[in-house]
Design an enzyme around this catalytic site. Structure first.
Site, PDB file in Angstrom:
ATOM      1  N   HIS A 138      -0.422  -9.893  -5.146  1.00  0.00           N
ATOM      2  CA  HIS A 138       0.333 -10.367  -5.834  1.00  0.00           C
ATOM      3  C   HIS A 138       0.770 -10.688  -6.563  1.00  0.00           C
ATOM      4  O   HIS A 138       0.207 -11.975  -6.088  1.00  0.00           O
ATOM      5  CB  HIS A 138       1.437  -8.990  -5.392  1.00  0.00           C
ATOM      6  CG  HIS A 138       2.395  -9.643  -4.271  1.00  0.00           C
ATOM      7  ND1 HIS A 138       1.906  -9.327  -3.484  1.00  0.00           N
ATOM      8  CD2 HIS A 138       3.393 -10.906  -4.601  1.00  0.00           C
ATOM      9  CE1 HIS A 138       2.677 -10.827  -2.550  1.00  0.00           C
ATOM     10  NE2 HIS A 138       2.983 -11.208  -3.140  1.00  0.00           N
ATOM     11  N   CYS A 183       0.947  -1.521  -0.263  1.00  0.00           N
ATOM     12  CA  CYS A 183       0.153  -0.707  -0.395  1.00  0.00           C
ATOM     13  C   CYS A 183       0.433   1.504   0.114  1.00  0.00           C
ATOM     14  O   CYS A 183       0.379   2.361  -0.553  1.00  0.00           O
ATOM     15  CB  CYS A 183      -1.157   0.121   1.431  1.00  0.00           C
ATOM     16  SG  CYS A 183      -2.497  -0.896   1.167  1.00  0.00           S
TER      17      CYS A 183
HETATM   18  P1  5GP Z   1       5.471 -13.141  -1.553  1.00  0.00           P
HETATM   19  O1  5GP Z   1       6.964 -13.320  -0.644  1.00  0.00           O
HETATM   20  O2  5GP Z   1       4.907 -12.066  -0.930  1.00  0.00           O
HETATM   21  O3  5GP Z   1       5.023 -13.494  -2.371  1.00  0.00           O
HETATM   22  O4  5GP Z   1       6.516 -11.639  -2.629  1.00  0.00           O
HETATM   23  C1  5GP Z   1       6.871 -10.691  -1.407  1.00  0.00           C
HETATM   24  C2  5GP Z   1       8.186  -9.733  -2.291  1.00  0.00           C
HETATM   25  O5  5GP Z   1       8.385  -9.234  -1.837  1.00  0.00           O
HETATM   26  C3  5GP Z   1       9.367 -10.690  -2.381  1.00  0.00           C
HETATM   27  O6  5GP Z   1      10.102 -11.007  -3.349  1.00  0.00           O
HETATM   28  C4  5GP Z   1      10.390  -9.332  -1.705  1.00  0.00           C
HETATM   29  O7  5GP Z   1      11.838  -9.350  -2.548  1.00  0.00           O
HETATM   30  C5  5GP Z   1       9.688  -8.645  -2.573  1.00  0.00           C
HETATM   31  N1  5GP Z   1       9.385  -6.658  -1.616  1.00  0.00           N
HETATM   32  C6  5GP Z   1       9.167  -7.197  -0.001  1.00  0.00           C
HETATM   33  N2  5GP Z   1       9.795  -5.371  -0.023  1.00  0.00           N
HETATM   34  C7  5GP Z   1      10.160  -4.810  -0.577  1.00  0.00           C
HETATM   35  C8  5GP Z   1      10.409  -3.294  -1.012  1.00  0.00           C
HETATM   36  O8  5GP Z   1       9.740  -2.654  -0.142  1.00  0.00           O
HETATM   37  N3  5GP Z   1      10.422  -3.147  -2.387  1.00  0.00           N
HETATM   38  C9  5GP Z   1      10.169  -4.118  -3.476  1.00  0.00           C
HETATM   39  N4  5GP Z   1      10.379  -3.365  -4.863  1.00  0.00           N
HETATM   40  N5  5GP Z   1       9.734  -5.210  -3.388  1.00  0.00           N
HETATM   41  C10 5GP Z   1       9.445  -6.015  -2.331  1.00  0.00           C
HETATM   42 ZN    ZN Z   2      -1.555  -3.031   1.351  1.00  0.00          ZN
END
Ligand code: 5GP
Ligand code: ZN
Length: 113
Positions: A99, A7
């Protein structure tokens, strides 16, 4: 949603390297890329924590995210790509804001994960 990283990224409160943006959807480069191309495509609004919360109320945004993925794949001339969504901590989800990961640029043929 307060304290939601995505967000804050959608609102511009946390900077991101953007690849696409419109009123409803944002695509930006993952800070910890798992492939040469690793984009995150998100609805800007916190409509769901993850795929388990997709409903008829928010599924148009899911379709919109996939349209953006197709557009980016075309623009970036991706030969092949994978779209992944992790749902829940047991699946490795770390950010509970819906996402989609768009991965490309390495051999993706032999792995599902
Ligand atoms: P999930 O693990 O929830 O499927 O994916 C979350 C993704 O968000 C991870 O691949 C992580 O590297 C990425 N991520 C987490 N925090 C940030 C951020 O502050 N900026 C960016 N660009 N990516 C983020
Ligand atoms: Zn959110």
């Amino acid at each position: 949603m307060p304290d939601c990283i995505f967000c804050k990224i959608a609102a511009g409160e946390i900077p991101s390297n953007k690849a696409y943006e419109d009123d409803d959807v944002l695509a930006f480069h993952d800070v910890n890329p798992q492939a040469p191309v690793h984009l995150l495509i998100i609805p800007k609004a916190h409509v769901a924590a993850g795929a388990a919360e997709i409903t008829s109320e928010n599924s148009a945004l899911v379709g919109h995210c996939f349209e953006v993925a197709a557009k980016l794949a075309k623009e970036l001339h991706l030969e092949g790509f994978r779209i992944v969504t992790n749902n829940g901590a047991a699946a490795g989800q770390t950010v509970p804001h819906l996402h989609f990961h768009l991965l490309a640029g390495r051999d993706l043929t032999l792995h599902l994960g």
